[in-house]
Design a protein around this motif. Sequence first.
Motif, PDB file in Angstrom:
ATOM      1  N   ILE A  38      15.124 -10.144  -2.367  1.00 31.19           N
ATOM      2  CA  ILE A  38      13.988  -9.660  -1.567  1.00 31.19           C
ATOM      3  C   ILE A  38      12.827 -10.655  -1.525  1.00 31.19           C
ATOM      4  O   ILE A  38      12.150 -10.776  -0.505  1.00 31.19           O
ATOM      5  N   ASP A  39      12.603 -11.368  -2.620  1.00 30.07           N
ATOM      6  CA  ASP A  39      11.419 -12.230  -2.643  1.00 30.07           C
ATOM      7  C   ASP A  39      11.634 -13.567  -1.949  1.00 30.07           C
ATOM      8  O   ASP A  39      10.748 -14.423  -1.982  1.00 30.07           O
ATOM      9  N   PHE A  40      12.777 -13.719  -1.297  1.00 26.20           N
ATOM     10  CA  PHE A  40      13.029 -14.948  -0.530  1.00 26.20           C
ATOM     11  C   PHE A  40      13.177 -14.664   0.953  1.00 26.20           C
ATOM     12  O   PHE A  40      13.648 -15.502   1.706  1.00 26.20           O
ATOM     13  N   ASN A  41      12.742 -13.469   1.369  1.00 25.30           N
ATOM     14  CA  ASN A  41      12.849 -13.169   2.803  1.00 25.30           C
ATOM     15  C   ASN A  41      11.613 -13.715   3.522  1.00 25.30           C
ATOM     16  O   ASN A  41      10.536 -13.864   2.936  1.00 25.30           O
ATOM     17  N   LEU A  42      11.785 -14.009   4.800  1.00 24.14           N
ATOM     18  CA  LEU A  42      10.723 -14.707   5.535  1.00 24.14           C
ATOM     19  C   LEU A  42       9.577 -13.799   5.967  1.00 24.14           C
ATOM     20  O   LEU A  42       8.471 -14.267   6.197  1.00 24.14           O
ATOM     21  N   LYS A  43       9.837 -12.522   6.046  1.00 22.46           N
ATOM     22  CA  LYS A  43       8.772 -11.587   6.392  1.00 22.46           C
ATOM     23  C   LYS A  43       7.801 -11.419   5.225  1.00 22.46           C
ATOM     24  O   LYS A  43       6.715 -10.878   5.378  1.00 22.46           O
ATOM     25  N   GLY A  44       8.269 -11.801   4.038  1.00 21.03           N
ATOM     26  CA  GLY A  44       7.423 -11.690   2.848  1.00 21.03           C
ATOM     27  C   GLY A  44       7.258 -10.247   2.428  1.00 21.03           C
ATOM     28  O   GLY A  44       8.181  -9.440   2.540  1.00 21.03           O
ATOM     29  N   GLU A  45       6.052  -9.927   1.968  1.00 27.28           N
ATOM     30  CA  GLU A  45       5.805  -8.611   1.396  1.00 27.28           C
ATOM     31  C   GLU A  45       6.070  -7.479   2.380  1.00 27.28           C
ATOM     32  O   GLU A  45       6.474  -6.385   1.996  1.00 27.28           O
ATOM     33  N   SER A  46       5.860  -7.738   3.679  1.00 25.15           N
ATOM     34  CA  SER A  46       5.938  -6.624   4.628  1.00 25.15           C
ATOM     35  C   SER A  46       7.349  -6.023   4.709  1.00 25.15           C
ATOM     36  O   SER A  46       7.509  -4.878   5.144  1.00 25.15           O
ATOM     37  N   TYR A  47       8.359  -6.777   4.262  1.00 26.26           N
ATOM     38  CA  TYR A  47       9.715  -6.202   4.221  1.00 26.26           C
ATOM     39  C   TYR A  47       9.709  -4.890   3.402  1.00 26.26           C
ATOM     40  O   TYR A  47      10.445  -3.951   3.695  1.00 26.26           O
ATOM     41  N   LYS A  48       8.841  -4.883   2.384  1.00 24.41           N
ATOM     42  CA  LYS A  48       8.854  -3.775   1.423  1.00 24.41           C
ATOM     43  C   LYS A  48       8.418  -2.435   2.032  1.00 24.41           C
ATOM     44  O   LYS A  48       8.582  -1.390   1.399  1.00 24.41           O
ATOM     45  N   LYS A  49       7.886  -2.502   3.261  1.00 23.88           N
ATOM     46  CA  LYS A  49       7.506  -1.240   3.927  1.00 23.88           C
ATOM     47  C   LYS A  49       8.725  -0.343   4.156  1.00 23.88           C
ATOM     48  O   LYS A  49       8.595   0.857   4.327  1.00 23.88           O
ATOM     49  N   ILE A  50       9.892  -0.946   4.157  1.00 27.87           N
ATOM     50  CA  ILE A  50      11.131  -0.193   4.355  1.00 27.87           C
ATOM     51  C   ILE A  50      11.252   0.965   3.358  1.00 27.87           C
ATOM     52  O   ILE A  50      11.803   2.022   3.675  1.00 27.87           O
ATOM     53  N   PHE A  51      10.706   0.765   2.147  1.00 27.07           N
ATOM     54  CA  PHE A  51      10.911   1.766   1.100  1.00 27.07           C
ATOM     55  C   PHE A  51      10.309   3.121   1.458  1.00 27.07           C
ATOM     56  O   PHE A  51      10.755   4.155   0.981  1.00 27.07           O
ATOM     57  N   LYS A  52       9.280   3.100   2.302  1.00 26.89           N
ATOM     58  CA  LYS A  52       8.647   4.374   2.688  1.00 26.89           C
ATOM     59  C   LYS A  52       9.686   5.285   3.345  1.00 26.89           C
ATOM     60  O   LYS A  52       9.679   6.505   3.142  1.00 26.89           O
ATOM     61  N   ASP A  62       0.797  -1.236   0.000  1.00 22.46           N
ATOM     62  CA  ASP A  62       0.000   0.000   0.000  1.00 22.46           C
ATOM     63  C   ASP A  62       0.822   1.275   0.000  1.00 22.46           C
ATOM     64  O   ASP A  62       0.440   2.262   0.633  1.00 22.46           O
ATOM     65  N   LEU A  63       1.949   1.237  -0.684  1.00 23.00           N
ATOM     66  CA  LEU A  63       2.745   2.458  -0.788  1.00 23.00           C
ATOM     67  C   LEU A  63       2.572   3.036  -2.188  1.00 23.00           C
ATOM     68  O   LEU A  63       2.446   2.297  -3.165  1.00 23.00           O
ATOM     69  N   ASP A  64       2.571   4.359  -2.232  1.00 27.14           N
ATOM     70  CA  ASP A  64       2.527   5.016  -3.531  1.00 27.14           C
ATOM     71  C   ASP A  64       3.719   5.967  -3.541  1.00 27.14           C
ATOM     72  O   ASP A  64       3.646   7.066  -2.990  1.00 27.14           O
ATOM     73  N   ILE A  65       4.813   5.500  -4.111  1.00 23.31           N
ATOM     74  CA  ILE A  65       6.057   6.272  -4.003  1.00 23.31           C
ATOM     75  C   ILE A  65       6.399   6.920  -5.330  1.00 23.31           C
ATOM     76  O   ILE A  65       6.393   6.266  -6.381  1.00 23.31           O
ATOM     77  N   ASP A  66       6.678   8.210  -5.242  1.00 26.38           N
ATOM     78  CA  ASP A  66       7.081   8.954  -6.421  1.00 26.38           C
ATOM     79  C   ASP A  66       8.535   8.565  -6.726  1.00 26.38           C
ATOM     80  O   ASP A  66       9.425   8.802  -5.903  1.00 26.38           O
ATOM     81  N   CYS A  67       8.760   7.935  -7.873  1.00 26.96           N
ATOM     82  CA  CYS A  67      10.118   7.461  -8.163  1.00 26.96           C
ATOM     83  C   CYS A  67      10.344   7.442  -9.670  1.00 26.96           C
ATOM     84  O   CYS A  67       9.397   7.618 -10.434  1.00 26.96           O
TER      85      CYS A  67
END
Length: 427
Positions: A224-238, A96-101
């Motif tokens: 990234i797609d082999f981490n155990l936290k799964g998708e929630s790791y991606k919250k870091i990008f915020k 649920d992130l919308d990042i300007d990139c």
Amino acid sequence: MKLFVSDIVHDKEIIDTVFEASQGAIDATKKYGIEHVVNGAFGTYFDETGKLLTFDTVYRAFDRVDDIQKAKYASSIMGPPEFQEAVKNWLFKSVDLDIDCDIIATPGGTGALSSTIKNTLTRGQTVIHPDIGWGPYTTIAKEQGTPIKNYTLFKDNVFNVESFKETCLQVMHDQGKVLAFINDPCQNPTGYTMTEDEWDRVLDVVKEVSEQGPFVLLHDIAYIDFNLKGESYKKIFKRFTELPDNVLTVVTFSASKTLTAYGMRVGAQVLISSNEEQRIKMKHACGNTARGVWSTVNNGGMRVFSDIALNPELKATYMAEKQTFVDLLVERGDIFVREAKEVGLPIYPYKEGFFVTIRIDDALLKNELHLKLKALNIFFVNVYGGLRVAICSIPKDKLYGLAKRVKDALDDLTDTDEETEPKTETD
Ligand SMILES: Cc1ncc(COP(=O)(O)O)c(C=O)c1O
């Protein structure tokens, strides 16, 4: 005598420890048979039968890509709009992130790493790497003519934030600018993943150091797609969106591991910065590199990634299939790490991912062990500070007892009564 090659490349030799070790494993397999060889050299995923893993979801979707699409140049140097959308979806929308990139398609993560150095440093300027890192980082830096300064990755088995800070401050002091690499999660070669607290502290360092000059943080997310936290790791990008305007974060994405599509050569640079003007300059520079170095990226590969990322049903099938192999890696990691502990074989702090690294500080002893293991038909990759064990390529039945075999070999070498020379021609 005048040289064919230019003065600045005349002493470049291609030495790739991963390919070298892998070739050793291939040769031994031909000679002795697969059942007698432990191939822990390949950085690619092999299933329990010893076959290179290919995700069914990916390759059946690839079959459905039209021939014309596969044959065509991509519609844009930066990657077609649907690929750009797919990368954003994959990394941000899923949490649920919308990042300007800005996104630039690259040939694999390697293309993204290389273009980032090329477009942020000039020849002779220093790039910052972890001391224990993926071997080709060195090759990529050599290619761009940028010397390397290492930070010490661990202190007391956790990420060494102090060393990261010291190194960044030193380089900022010396050249007024920093480009620093962090490979997370599932770091290659140790399998370490930083905690949220470690990330907070690292980003505090980035903020502080960037007060003195431009700071480019390269976040290599190859696994990234082999981490155990799964998708929630991606919250870091915020958090990258909240950094000062003297900071540019370049997230380098690779479809190689994500799709088990190493040969497809699909990846991306994702540029995040609150400084839009500077970010756009970087986008143009990287776009020029794309056109001038590799032209466009594999169109069929980008299309299949886009199809999976943008089709919720297909993505769900992919996620389920991939999870089986994330779980299998956990089982493999558990076997090796548990047994290493039992027999007293030192390893770096492994959390998850494709690799575990045996810790051997004495470089001479490490080289001897590497050779001795080769003679036993056990193939690992020789890295700074240890030997990398690719659990991604070793089936469970060969992992049982492996730590003990390695520990016995190590004990033989450290026992001064024993001979230390390896015996076979495989050396
Ligand atoms: C840490 C790391 N970064 C980047 C890459 C780049 O991979 P590719 O160029 O195949 O996308 C790899 C591949 O092994 C890797 O291990």
